[in-house]
Design an enzyme around this catalytic site. Structure first.
Site, PDB file in Angstrom:
ATOM      1  N   LYS A  46       0.773  -1.181   0.188  1.00 53.41           N
ATOM      2  CA  LYS A  46       0.135  -0.093  -0.104  1.00 53.41           C
ATOM      3  C   LYS A  46       0.589   1.165   0.102  1.00 53.41           C
ATOM      4  O   LYS A  46       0.651   2.271  -0.709  1.00 53.41           O
ATOM      5  CB  LYS A  46      -1.103   0.109   1.224  1.00 53.41           C
ATOM      6  CG  LYS A  46      -1.887  -1.221   1.049  1.00 53.41           C
ATOM      7  CD  LYS A  46      -2.790  -1.453   2.344  1.00 53.41           C
ATOM      8  CE  LYS A  46      -3.947  -2.383   2.252  1.00 53.41           C
ATOM      9  NZ  LYS A  46      -4.346  -2.645   3.382  1.00 53.41           N
TER      10      LYS A  46
ATOM     11  N   GLN B  12      -4.119  -1.210   9.630  1.00 54.14           N
ATOM     12  CA  GLN B  12      -4.333  -2.634   9.131  1.00 54.14           C
ATOM     13  C   GLN B  12      -4.725  -3.576  10.152  1.00 54.14           C
ATOM     14  O   GLN B  12      -4.320  -3.832  11.354  1.00 54.14           O
ATOM     15  CB  GLN B  12      -2.828  -3.094   8.598  1.00 54.14           C
ATOM     16  CG  GLN B  12      -2.536  -4.326   8.044  1.00 54.14           C
ATOM     17  CD  GLN B  12      -3.288  -4.371   6.615  1.00 54.14           C
ATOM     18  OE1 GLN B  12      -3.187  -3.473   5.787  1.00 54.14           O
ATOM     19  NE2 GLN B  12      -3.736  -5.349   6.331  1.00 54.14           N
TER      20      GLN B  12
ATOM     21  N   ASP C 169     -10.847   3.167   4.422  1.00 53.22           N
ATOM     22  CA  ASP C 169     -11.415   1.922   4.207  1.00 53.22           C
ATOM     23  C   ASP C 169     -12.837   1.735   4.394  1.00 53.22           C
ATOM     24  O   ASP C 169     -13.482   0.825   3.947  1.00 53.22           O
ATOM     25  CB  ASP C 169     -10.684   0.901   5.549  1.00 53.22           C
ATOM     26  CG  ASP C 169      -9.340   0.176   5.166  1.00 53.22           C
ATOM     27  OD1 ASP C 169      -9.238  -0.013   4.059  1.00 53.22           O
ATOM     28  OD2 ASP C 169      -8.703  -0.116   6.372  1.00 53.22           O
TER      29      ASP C 169
END
Ligand code: NDP
Length: 306
Positions: free
Chosen positions: A66, A110, A133
């Site tokens: 990422k 994460q 997200d």
């Protein structure tokens, strides 16, 4: 009398491979242009904070991917690689700081987090405007209402590929196998917004095979290697395989496979995403898309059309 087909004709009948890697590259190129325009207007790059707690090897790979993609796209990334011993209080304090930081437009924590940290509390602490997200309850609620601008990356990537391949999805029968909060449920919501007739299946569903065989669009987010075979596919259906499963072959080598038996399903489906190289690259590209969208909203710029 049986009619023999030429190899070319047989080939023509196999499913089109939806190349997620190429599609993600196209999206990345569009984001590069928009990120440059953003920098020229605002005087700073869109900024993405990536928070990793602990040393789970798979999570480390995801985070590195990422951050590299962010850099390639003109998005500044701010890594926070914290030890597994980090307390929930410390993590919440970092998120509070990132919420206030004017260089940070997106915050990604994460998952999974170590067991001593409450994931729900951490996600809820992220400023919904920076929740790239799309997991914050406010963004989940807005997705349900059809008003969300930050939508979970994996289903968003699936939808983009479906629209590109099929055009108007209106009236199509879509079956989503899997009901997780990060893939199955948001995918079903997005398809409903596209006027599909949506069925969601899960581990307690009955007649899975029959239900799947009704689908014009079949999205698989199960996490079971090669579980879906050709008997579950309507001829010509578009199959989006979200599953990423590591298997060990008989010769001891390992491979990544999807939830569909790709080879066999390709003889019946009209199109299918490969694993790897299908949904995965789109997920990362959509994270960059969400970061840019969040940055534009925070800085008061019109949302980019991507
Ligand atoms: P979860 O484990 O959270 O959810 C799996 C879902 O599949 C559950 O709803 C479960 O049902 C259902 N399920 C499990 N077994 C069966 C079965 N035998 N029949 C029908 N349904 C079943 O997984 P995720 O949604 O997080 O991920 C799914 C897959 O997608 C995984 O392989 C994951 O690695 C991959 N993934 C890939 C991404 C990408 O970028 N390509 C991103 C995210 C995930 P129930 O709810 O009843 O338990």
């Amino acid at each position: 009398m049986s009619v023999m087909q030429s190899p070319a004709a047989q080939q023509a009948e196999r499913a089109v491979v939806i190349d997620g890697k190429a599609f993600a590259e196209g999206l990345r190129e569009r984001i590069v242009v928009k990120a440059r325009e953003f920098r020229e207007l605002v005087g700073k790059a869109p900024g993405l904070a990536v928070v990793l707690v602990g040393d789970d090897p798979a999570s480390q790979v995801y985070v590195r991917t990422k951050m590299n993609k962010a850099m390639d796209t003109g998005i500044e990334s701010f890594p926070f690689l914290l030890p597994a011993s980090t307390s929930q209080t410390e993590l919440l304090a970092l998120i509070e700081r990132l919420n206030e930081d004017r260089h940070v437009h997106g915050i990604l924590v994460q998952l999974p987090l170590p067991a001593h940290i409450d994931e729900v509390a951490v996600i809820a602490a992220i400023d919904p405007a920076k929740d790239v997200d799309g997991f914050h309850p406010i963004n989940v609620g807005q997705l349900g209402l059809g008003t969300a601008s930050l939508v979970p990356c994996t289903p968003l990537g699936c939808l983009m590929m479906l629209k590109h391949h099929l055009g108007d999805l209106s009236g199509l029968k879509a079956v989503v196998v899997g009901r997780s909060n990060i893939v199955g449920k948001p995918m079903a919501n997005l398809l409903l917004q596209q006027n599909c007739t949506v069925t969601v299946l899960h581990s307690r569903s009955r007649n899975l095979e029959d239900e799947c065989r009704q689908a014009d669009i079949l999205v698989l987010a199960i996490g079971r290697p090669n579980m879906i075979g050709p008997e579950s596919i309507k001829p010509g259906a578009v199959v989006i395989d979200v599953g990423i499963n590591r298997i060990i072959r008989e010769d001891g080598s390992s491979a990544l496979v999807g939830d569909a038996d790709t080879e066999a399903v390709s003889a019946v489906a009209g199109a299918i995403t490969p694993v790897p190289g299908g949904v995965g690259p789109m997920t990362v590209a959509c994270l960059m898309r969400n970061t840019l969208v969040a940055a534009c909203a925070i800085e008061g710029i019109a949302p980019p059309s991507l």
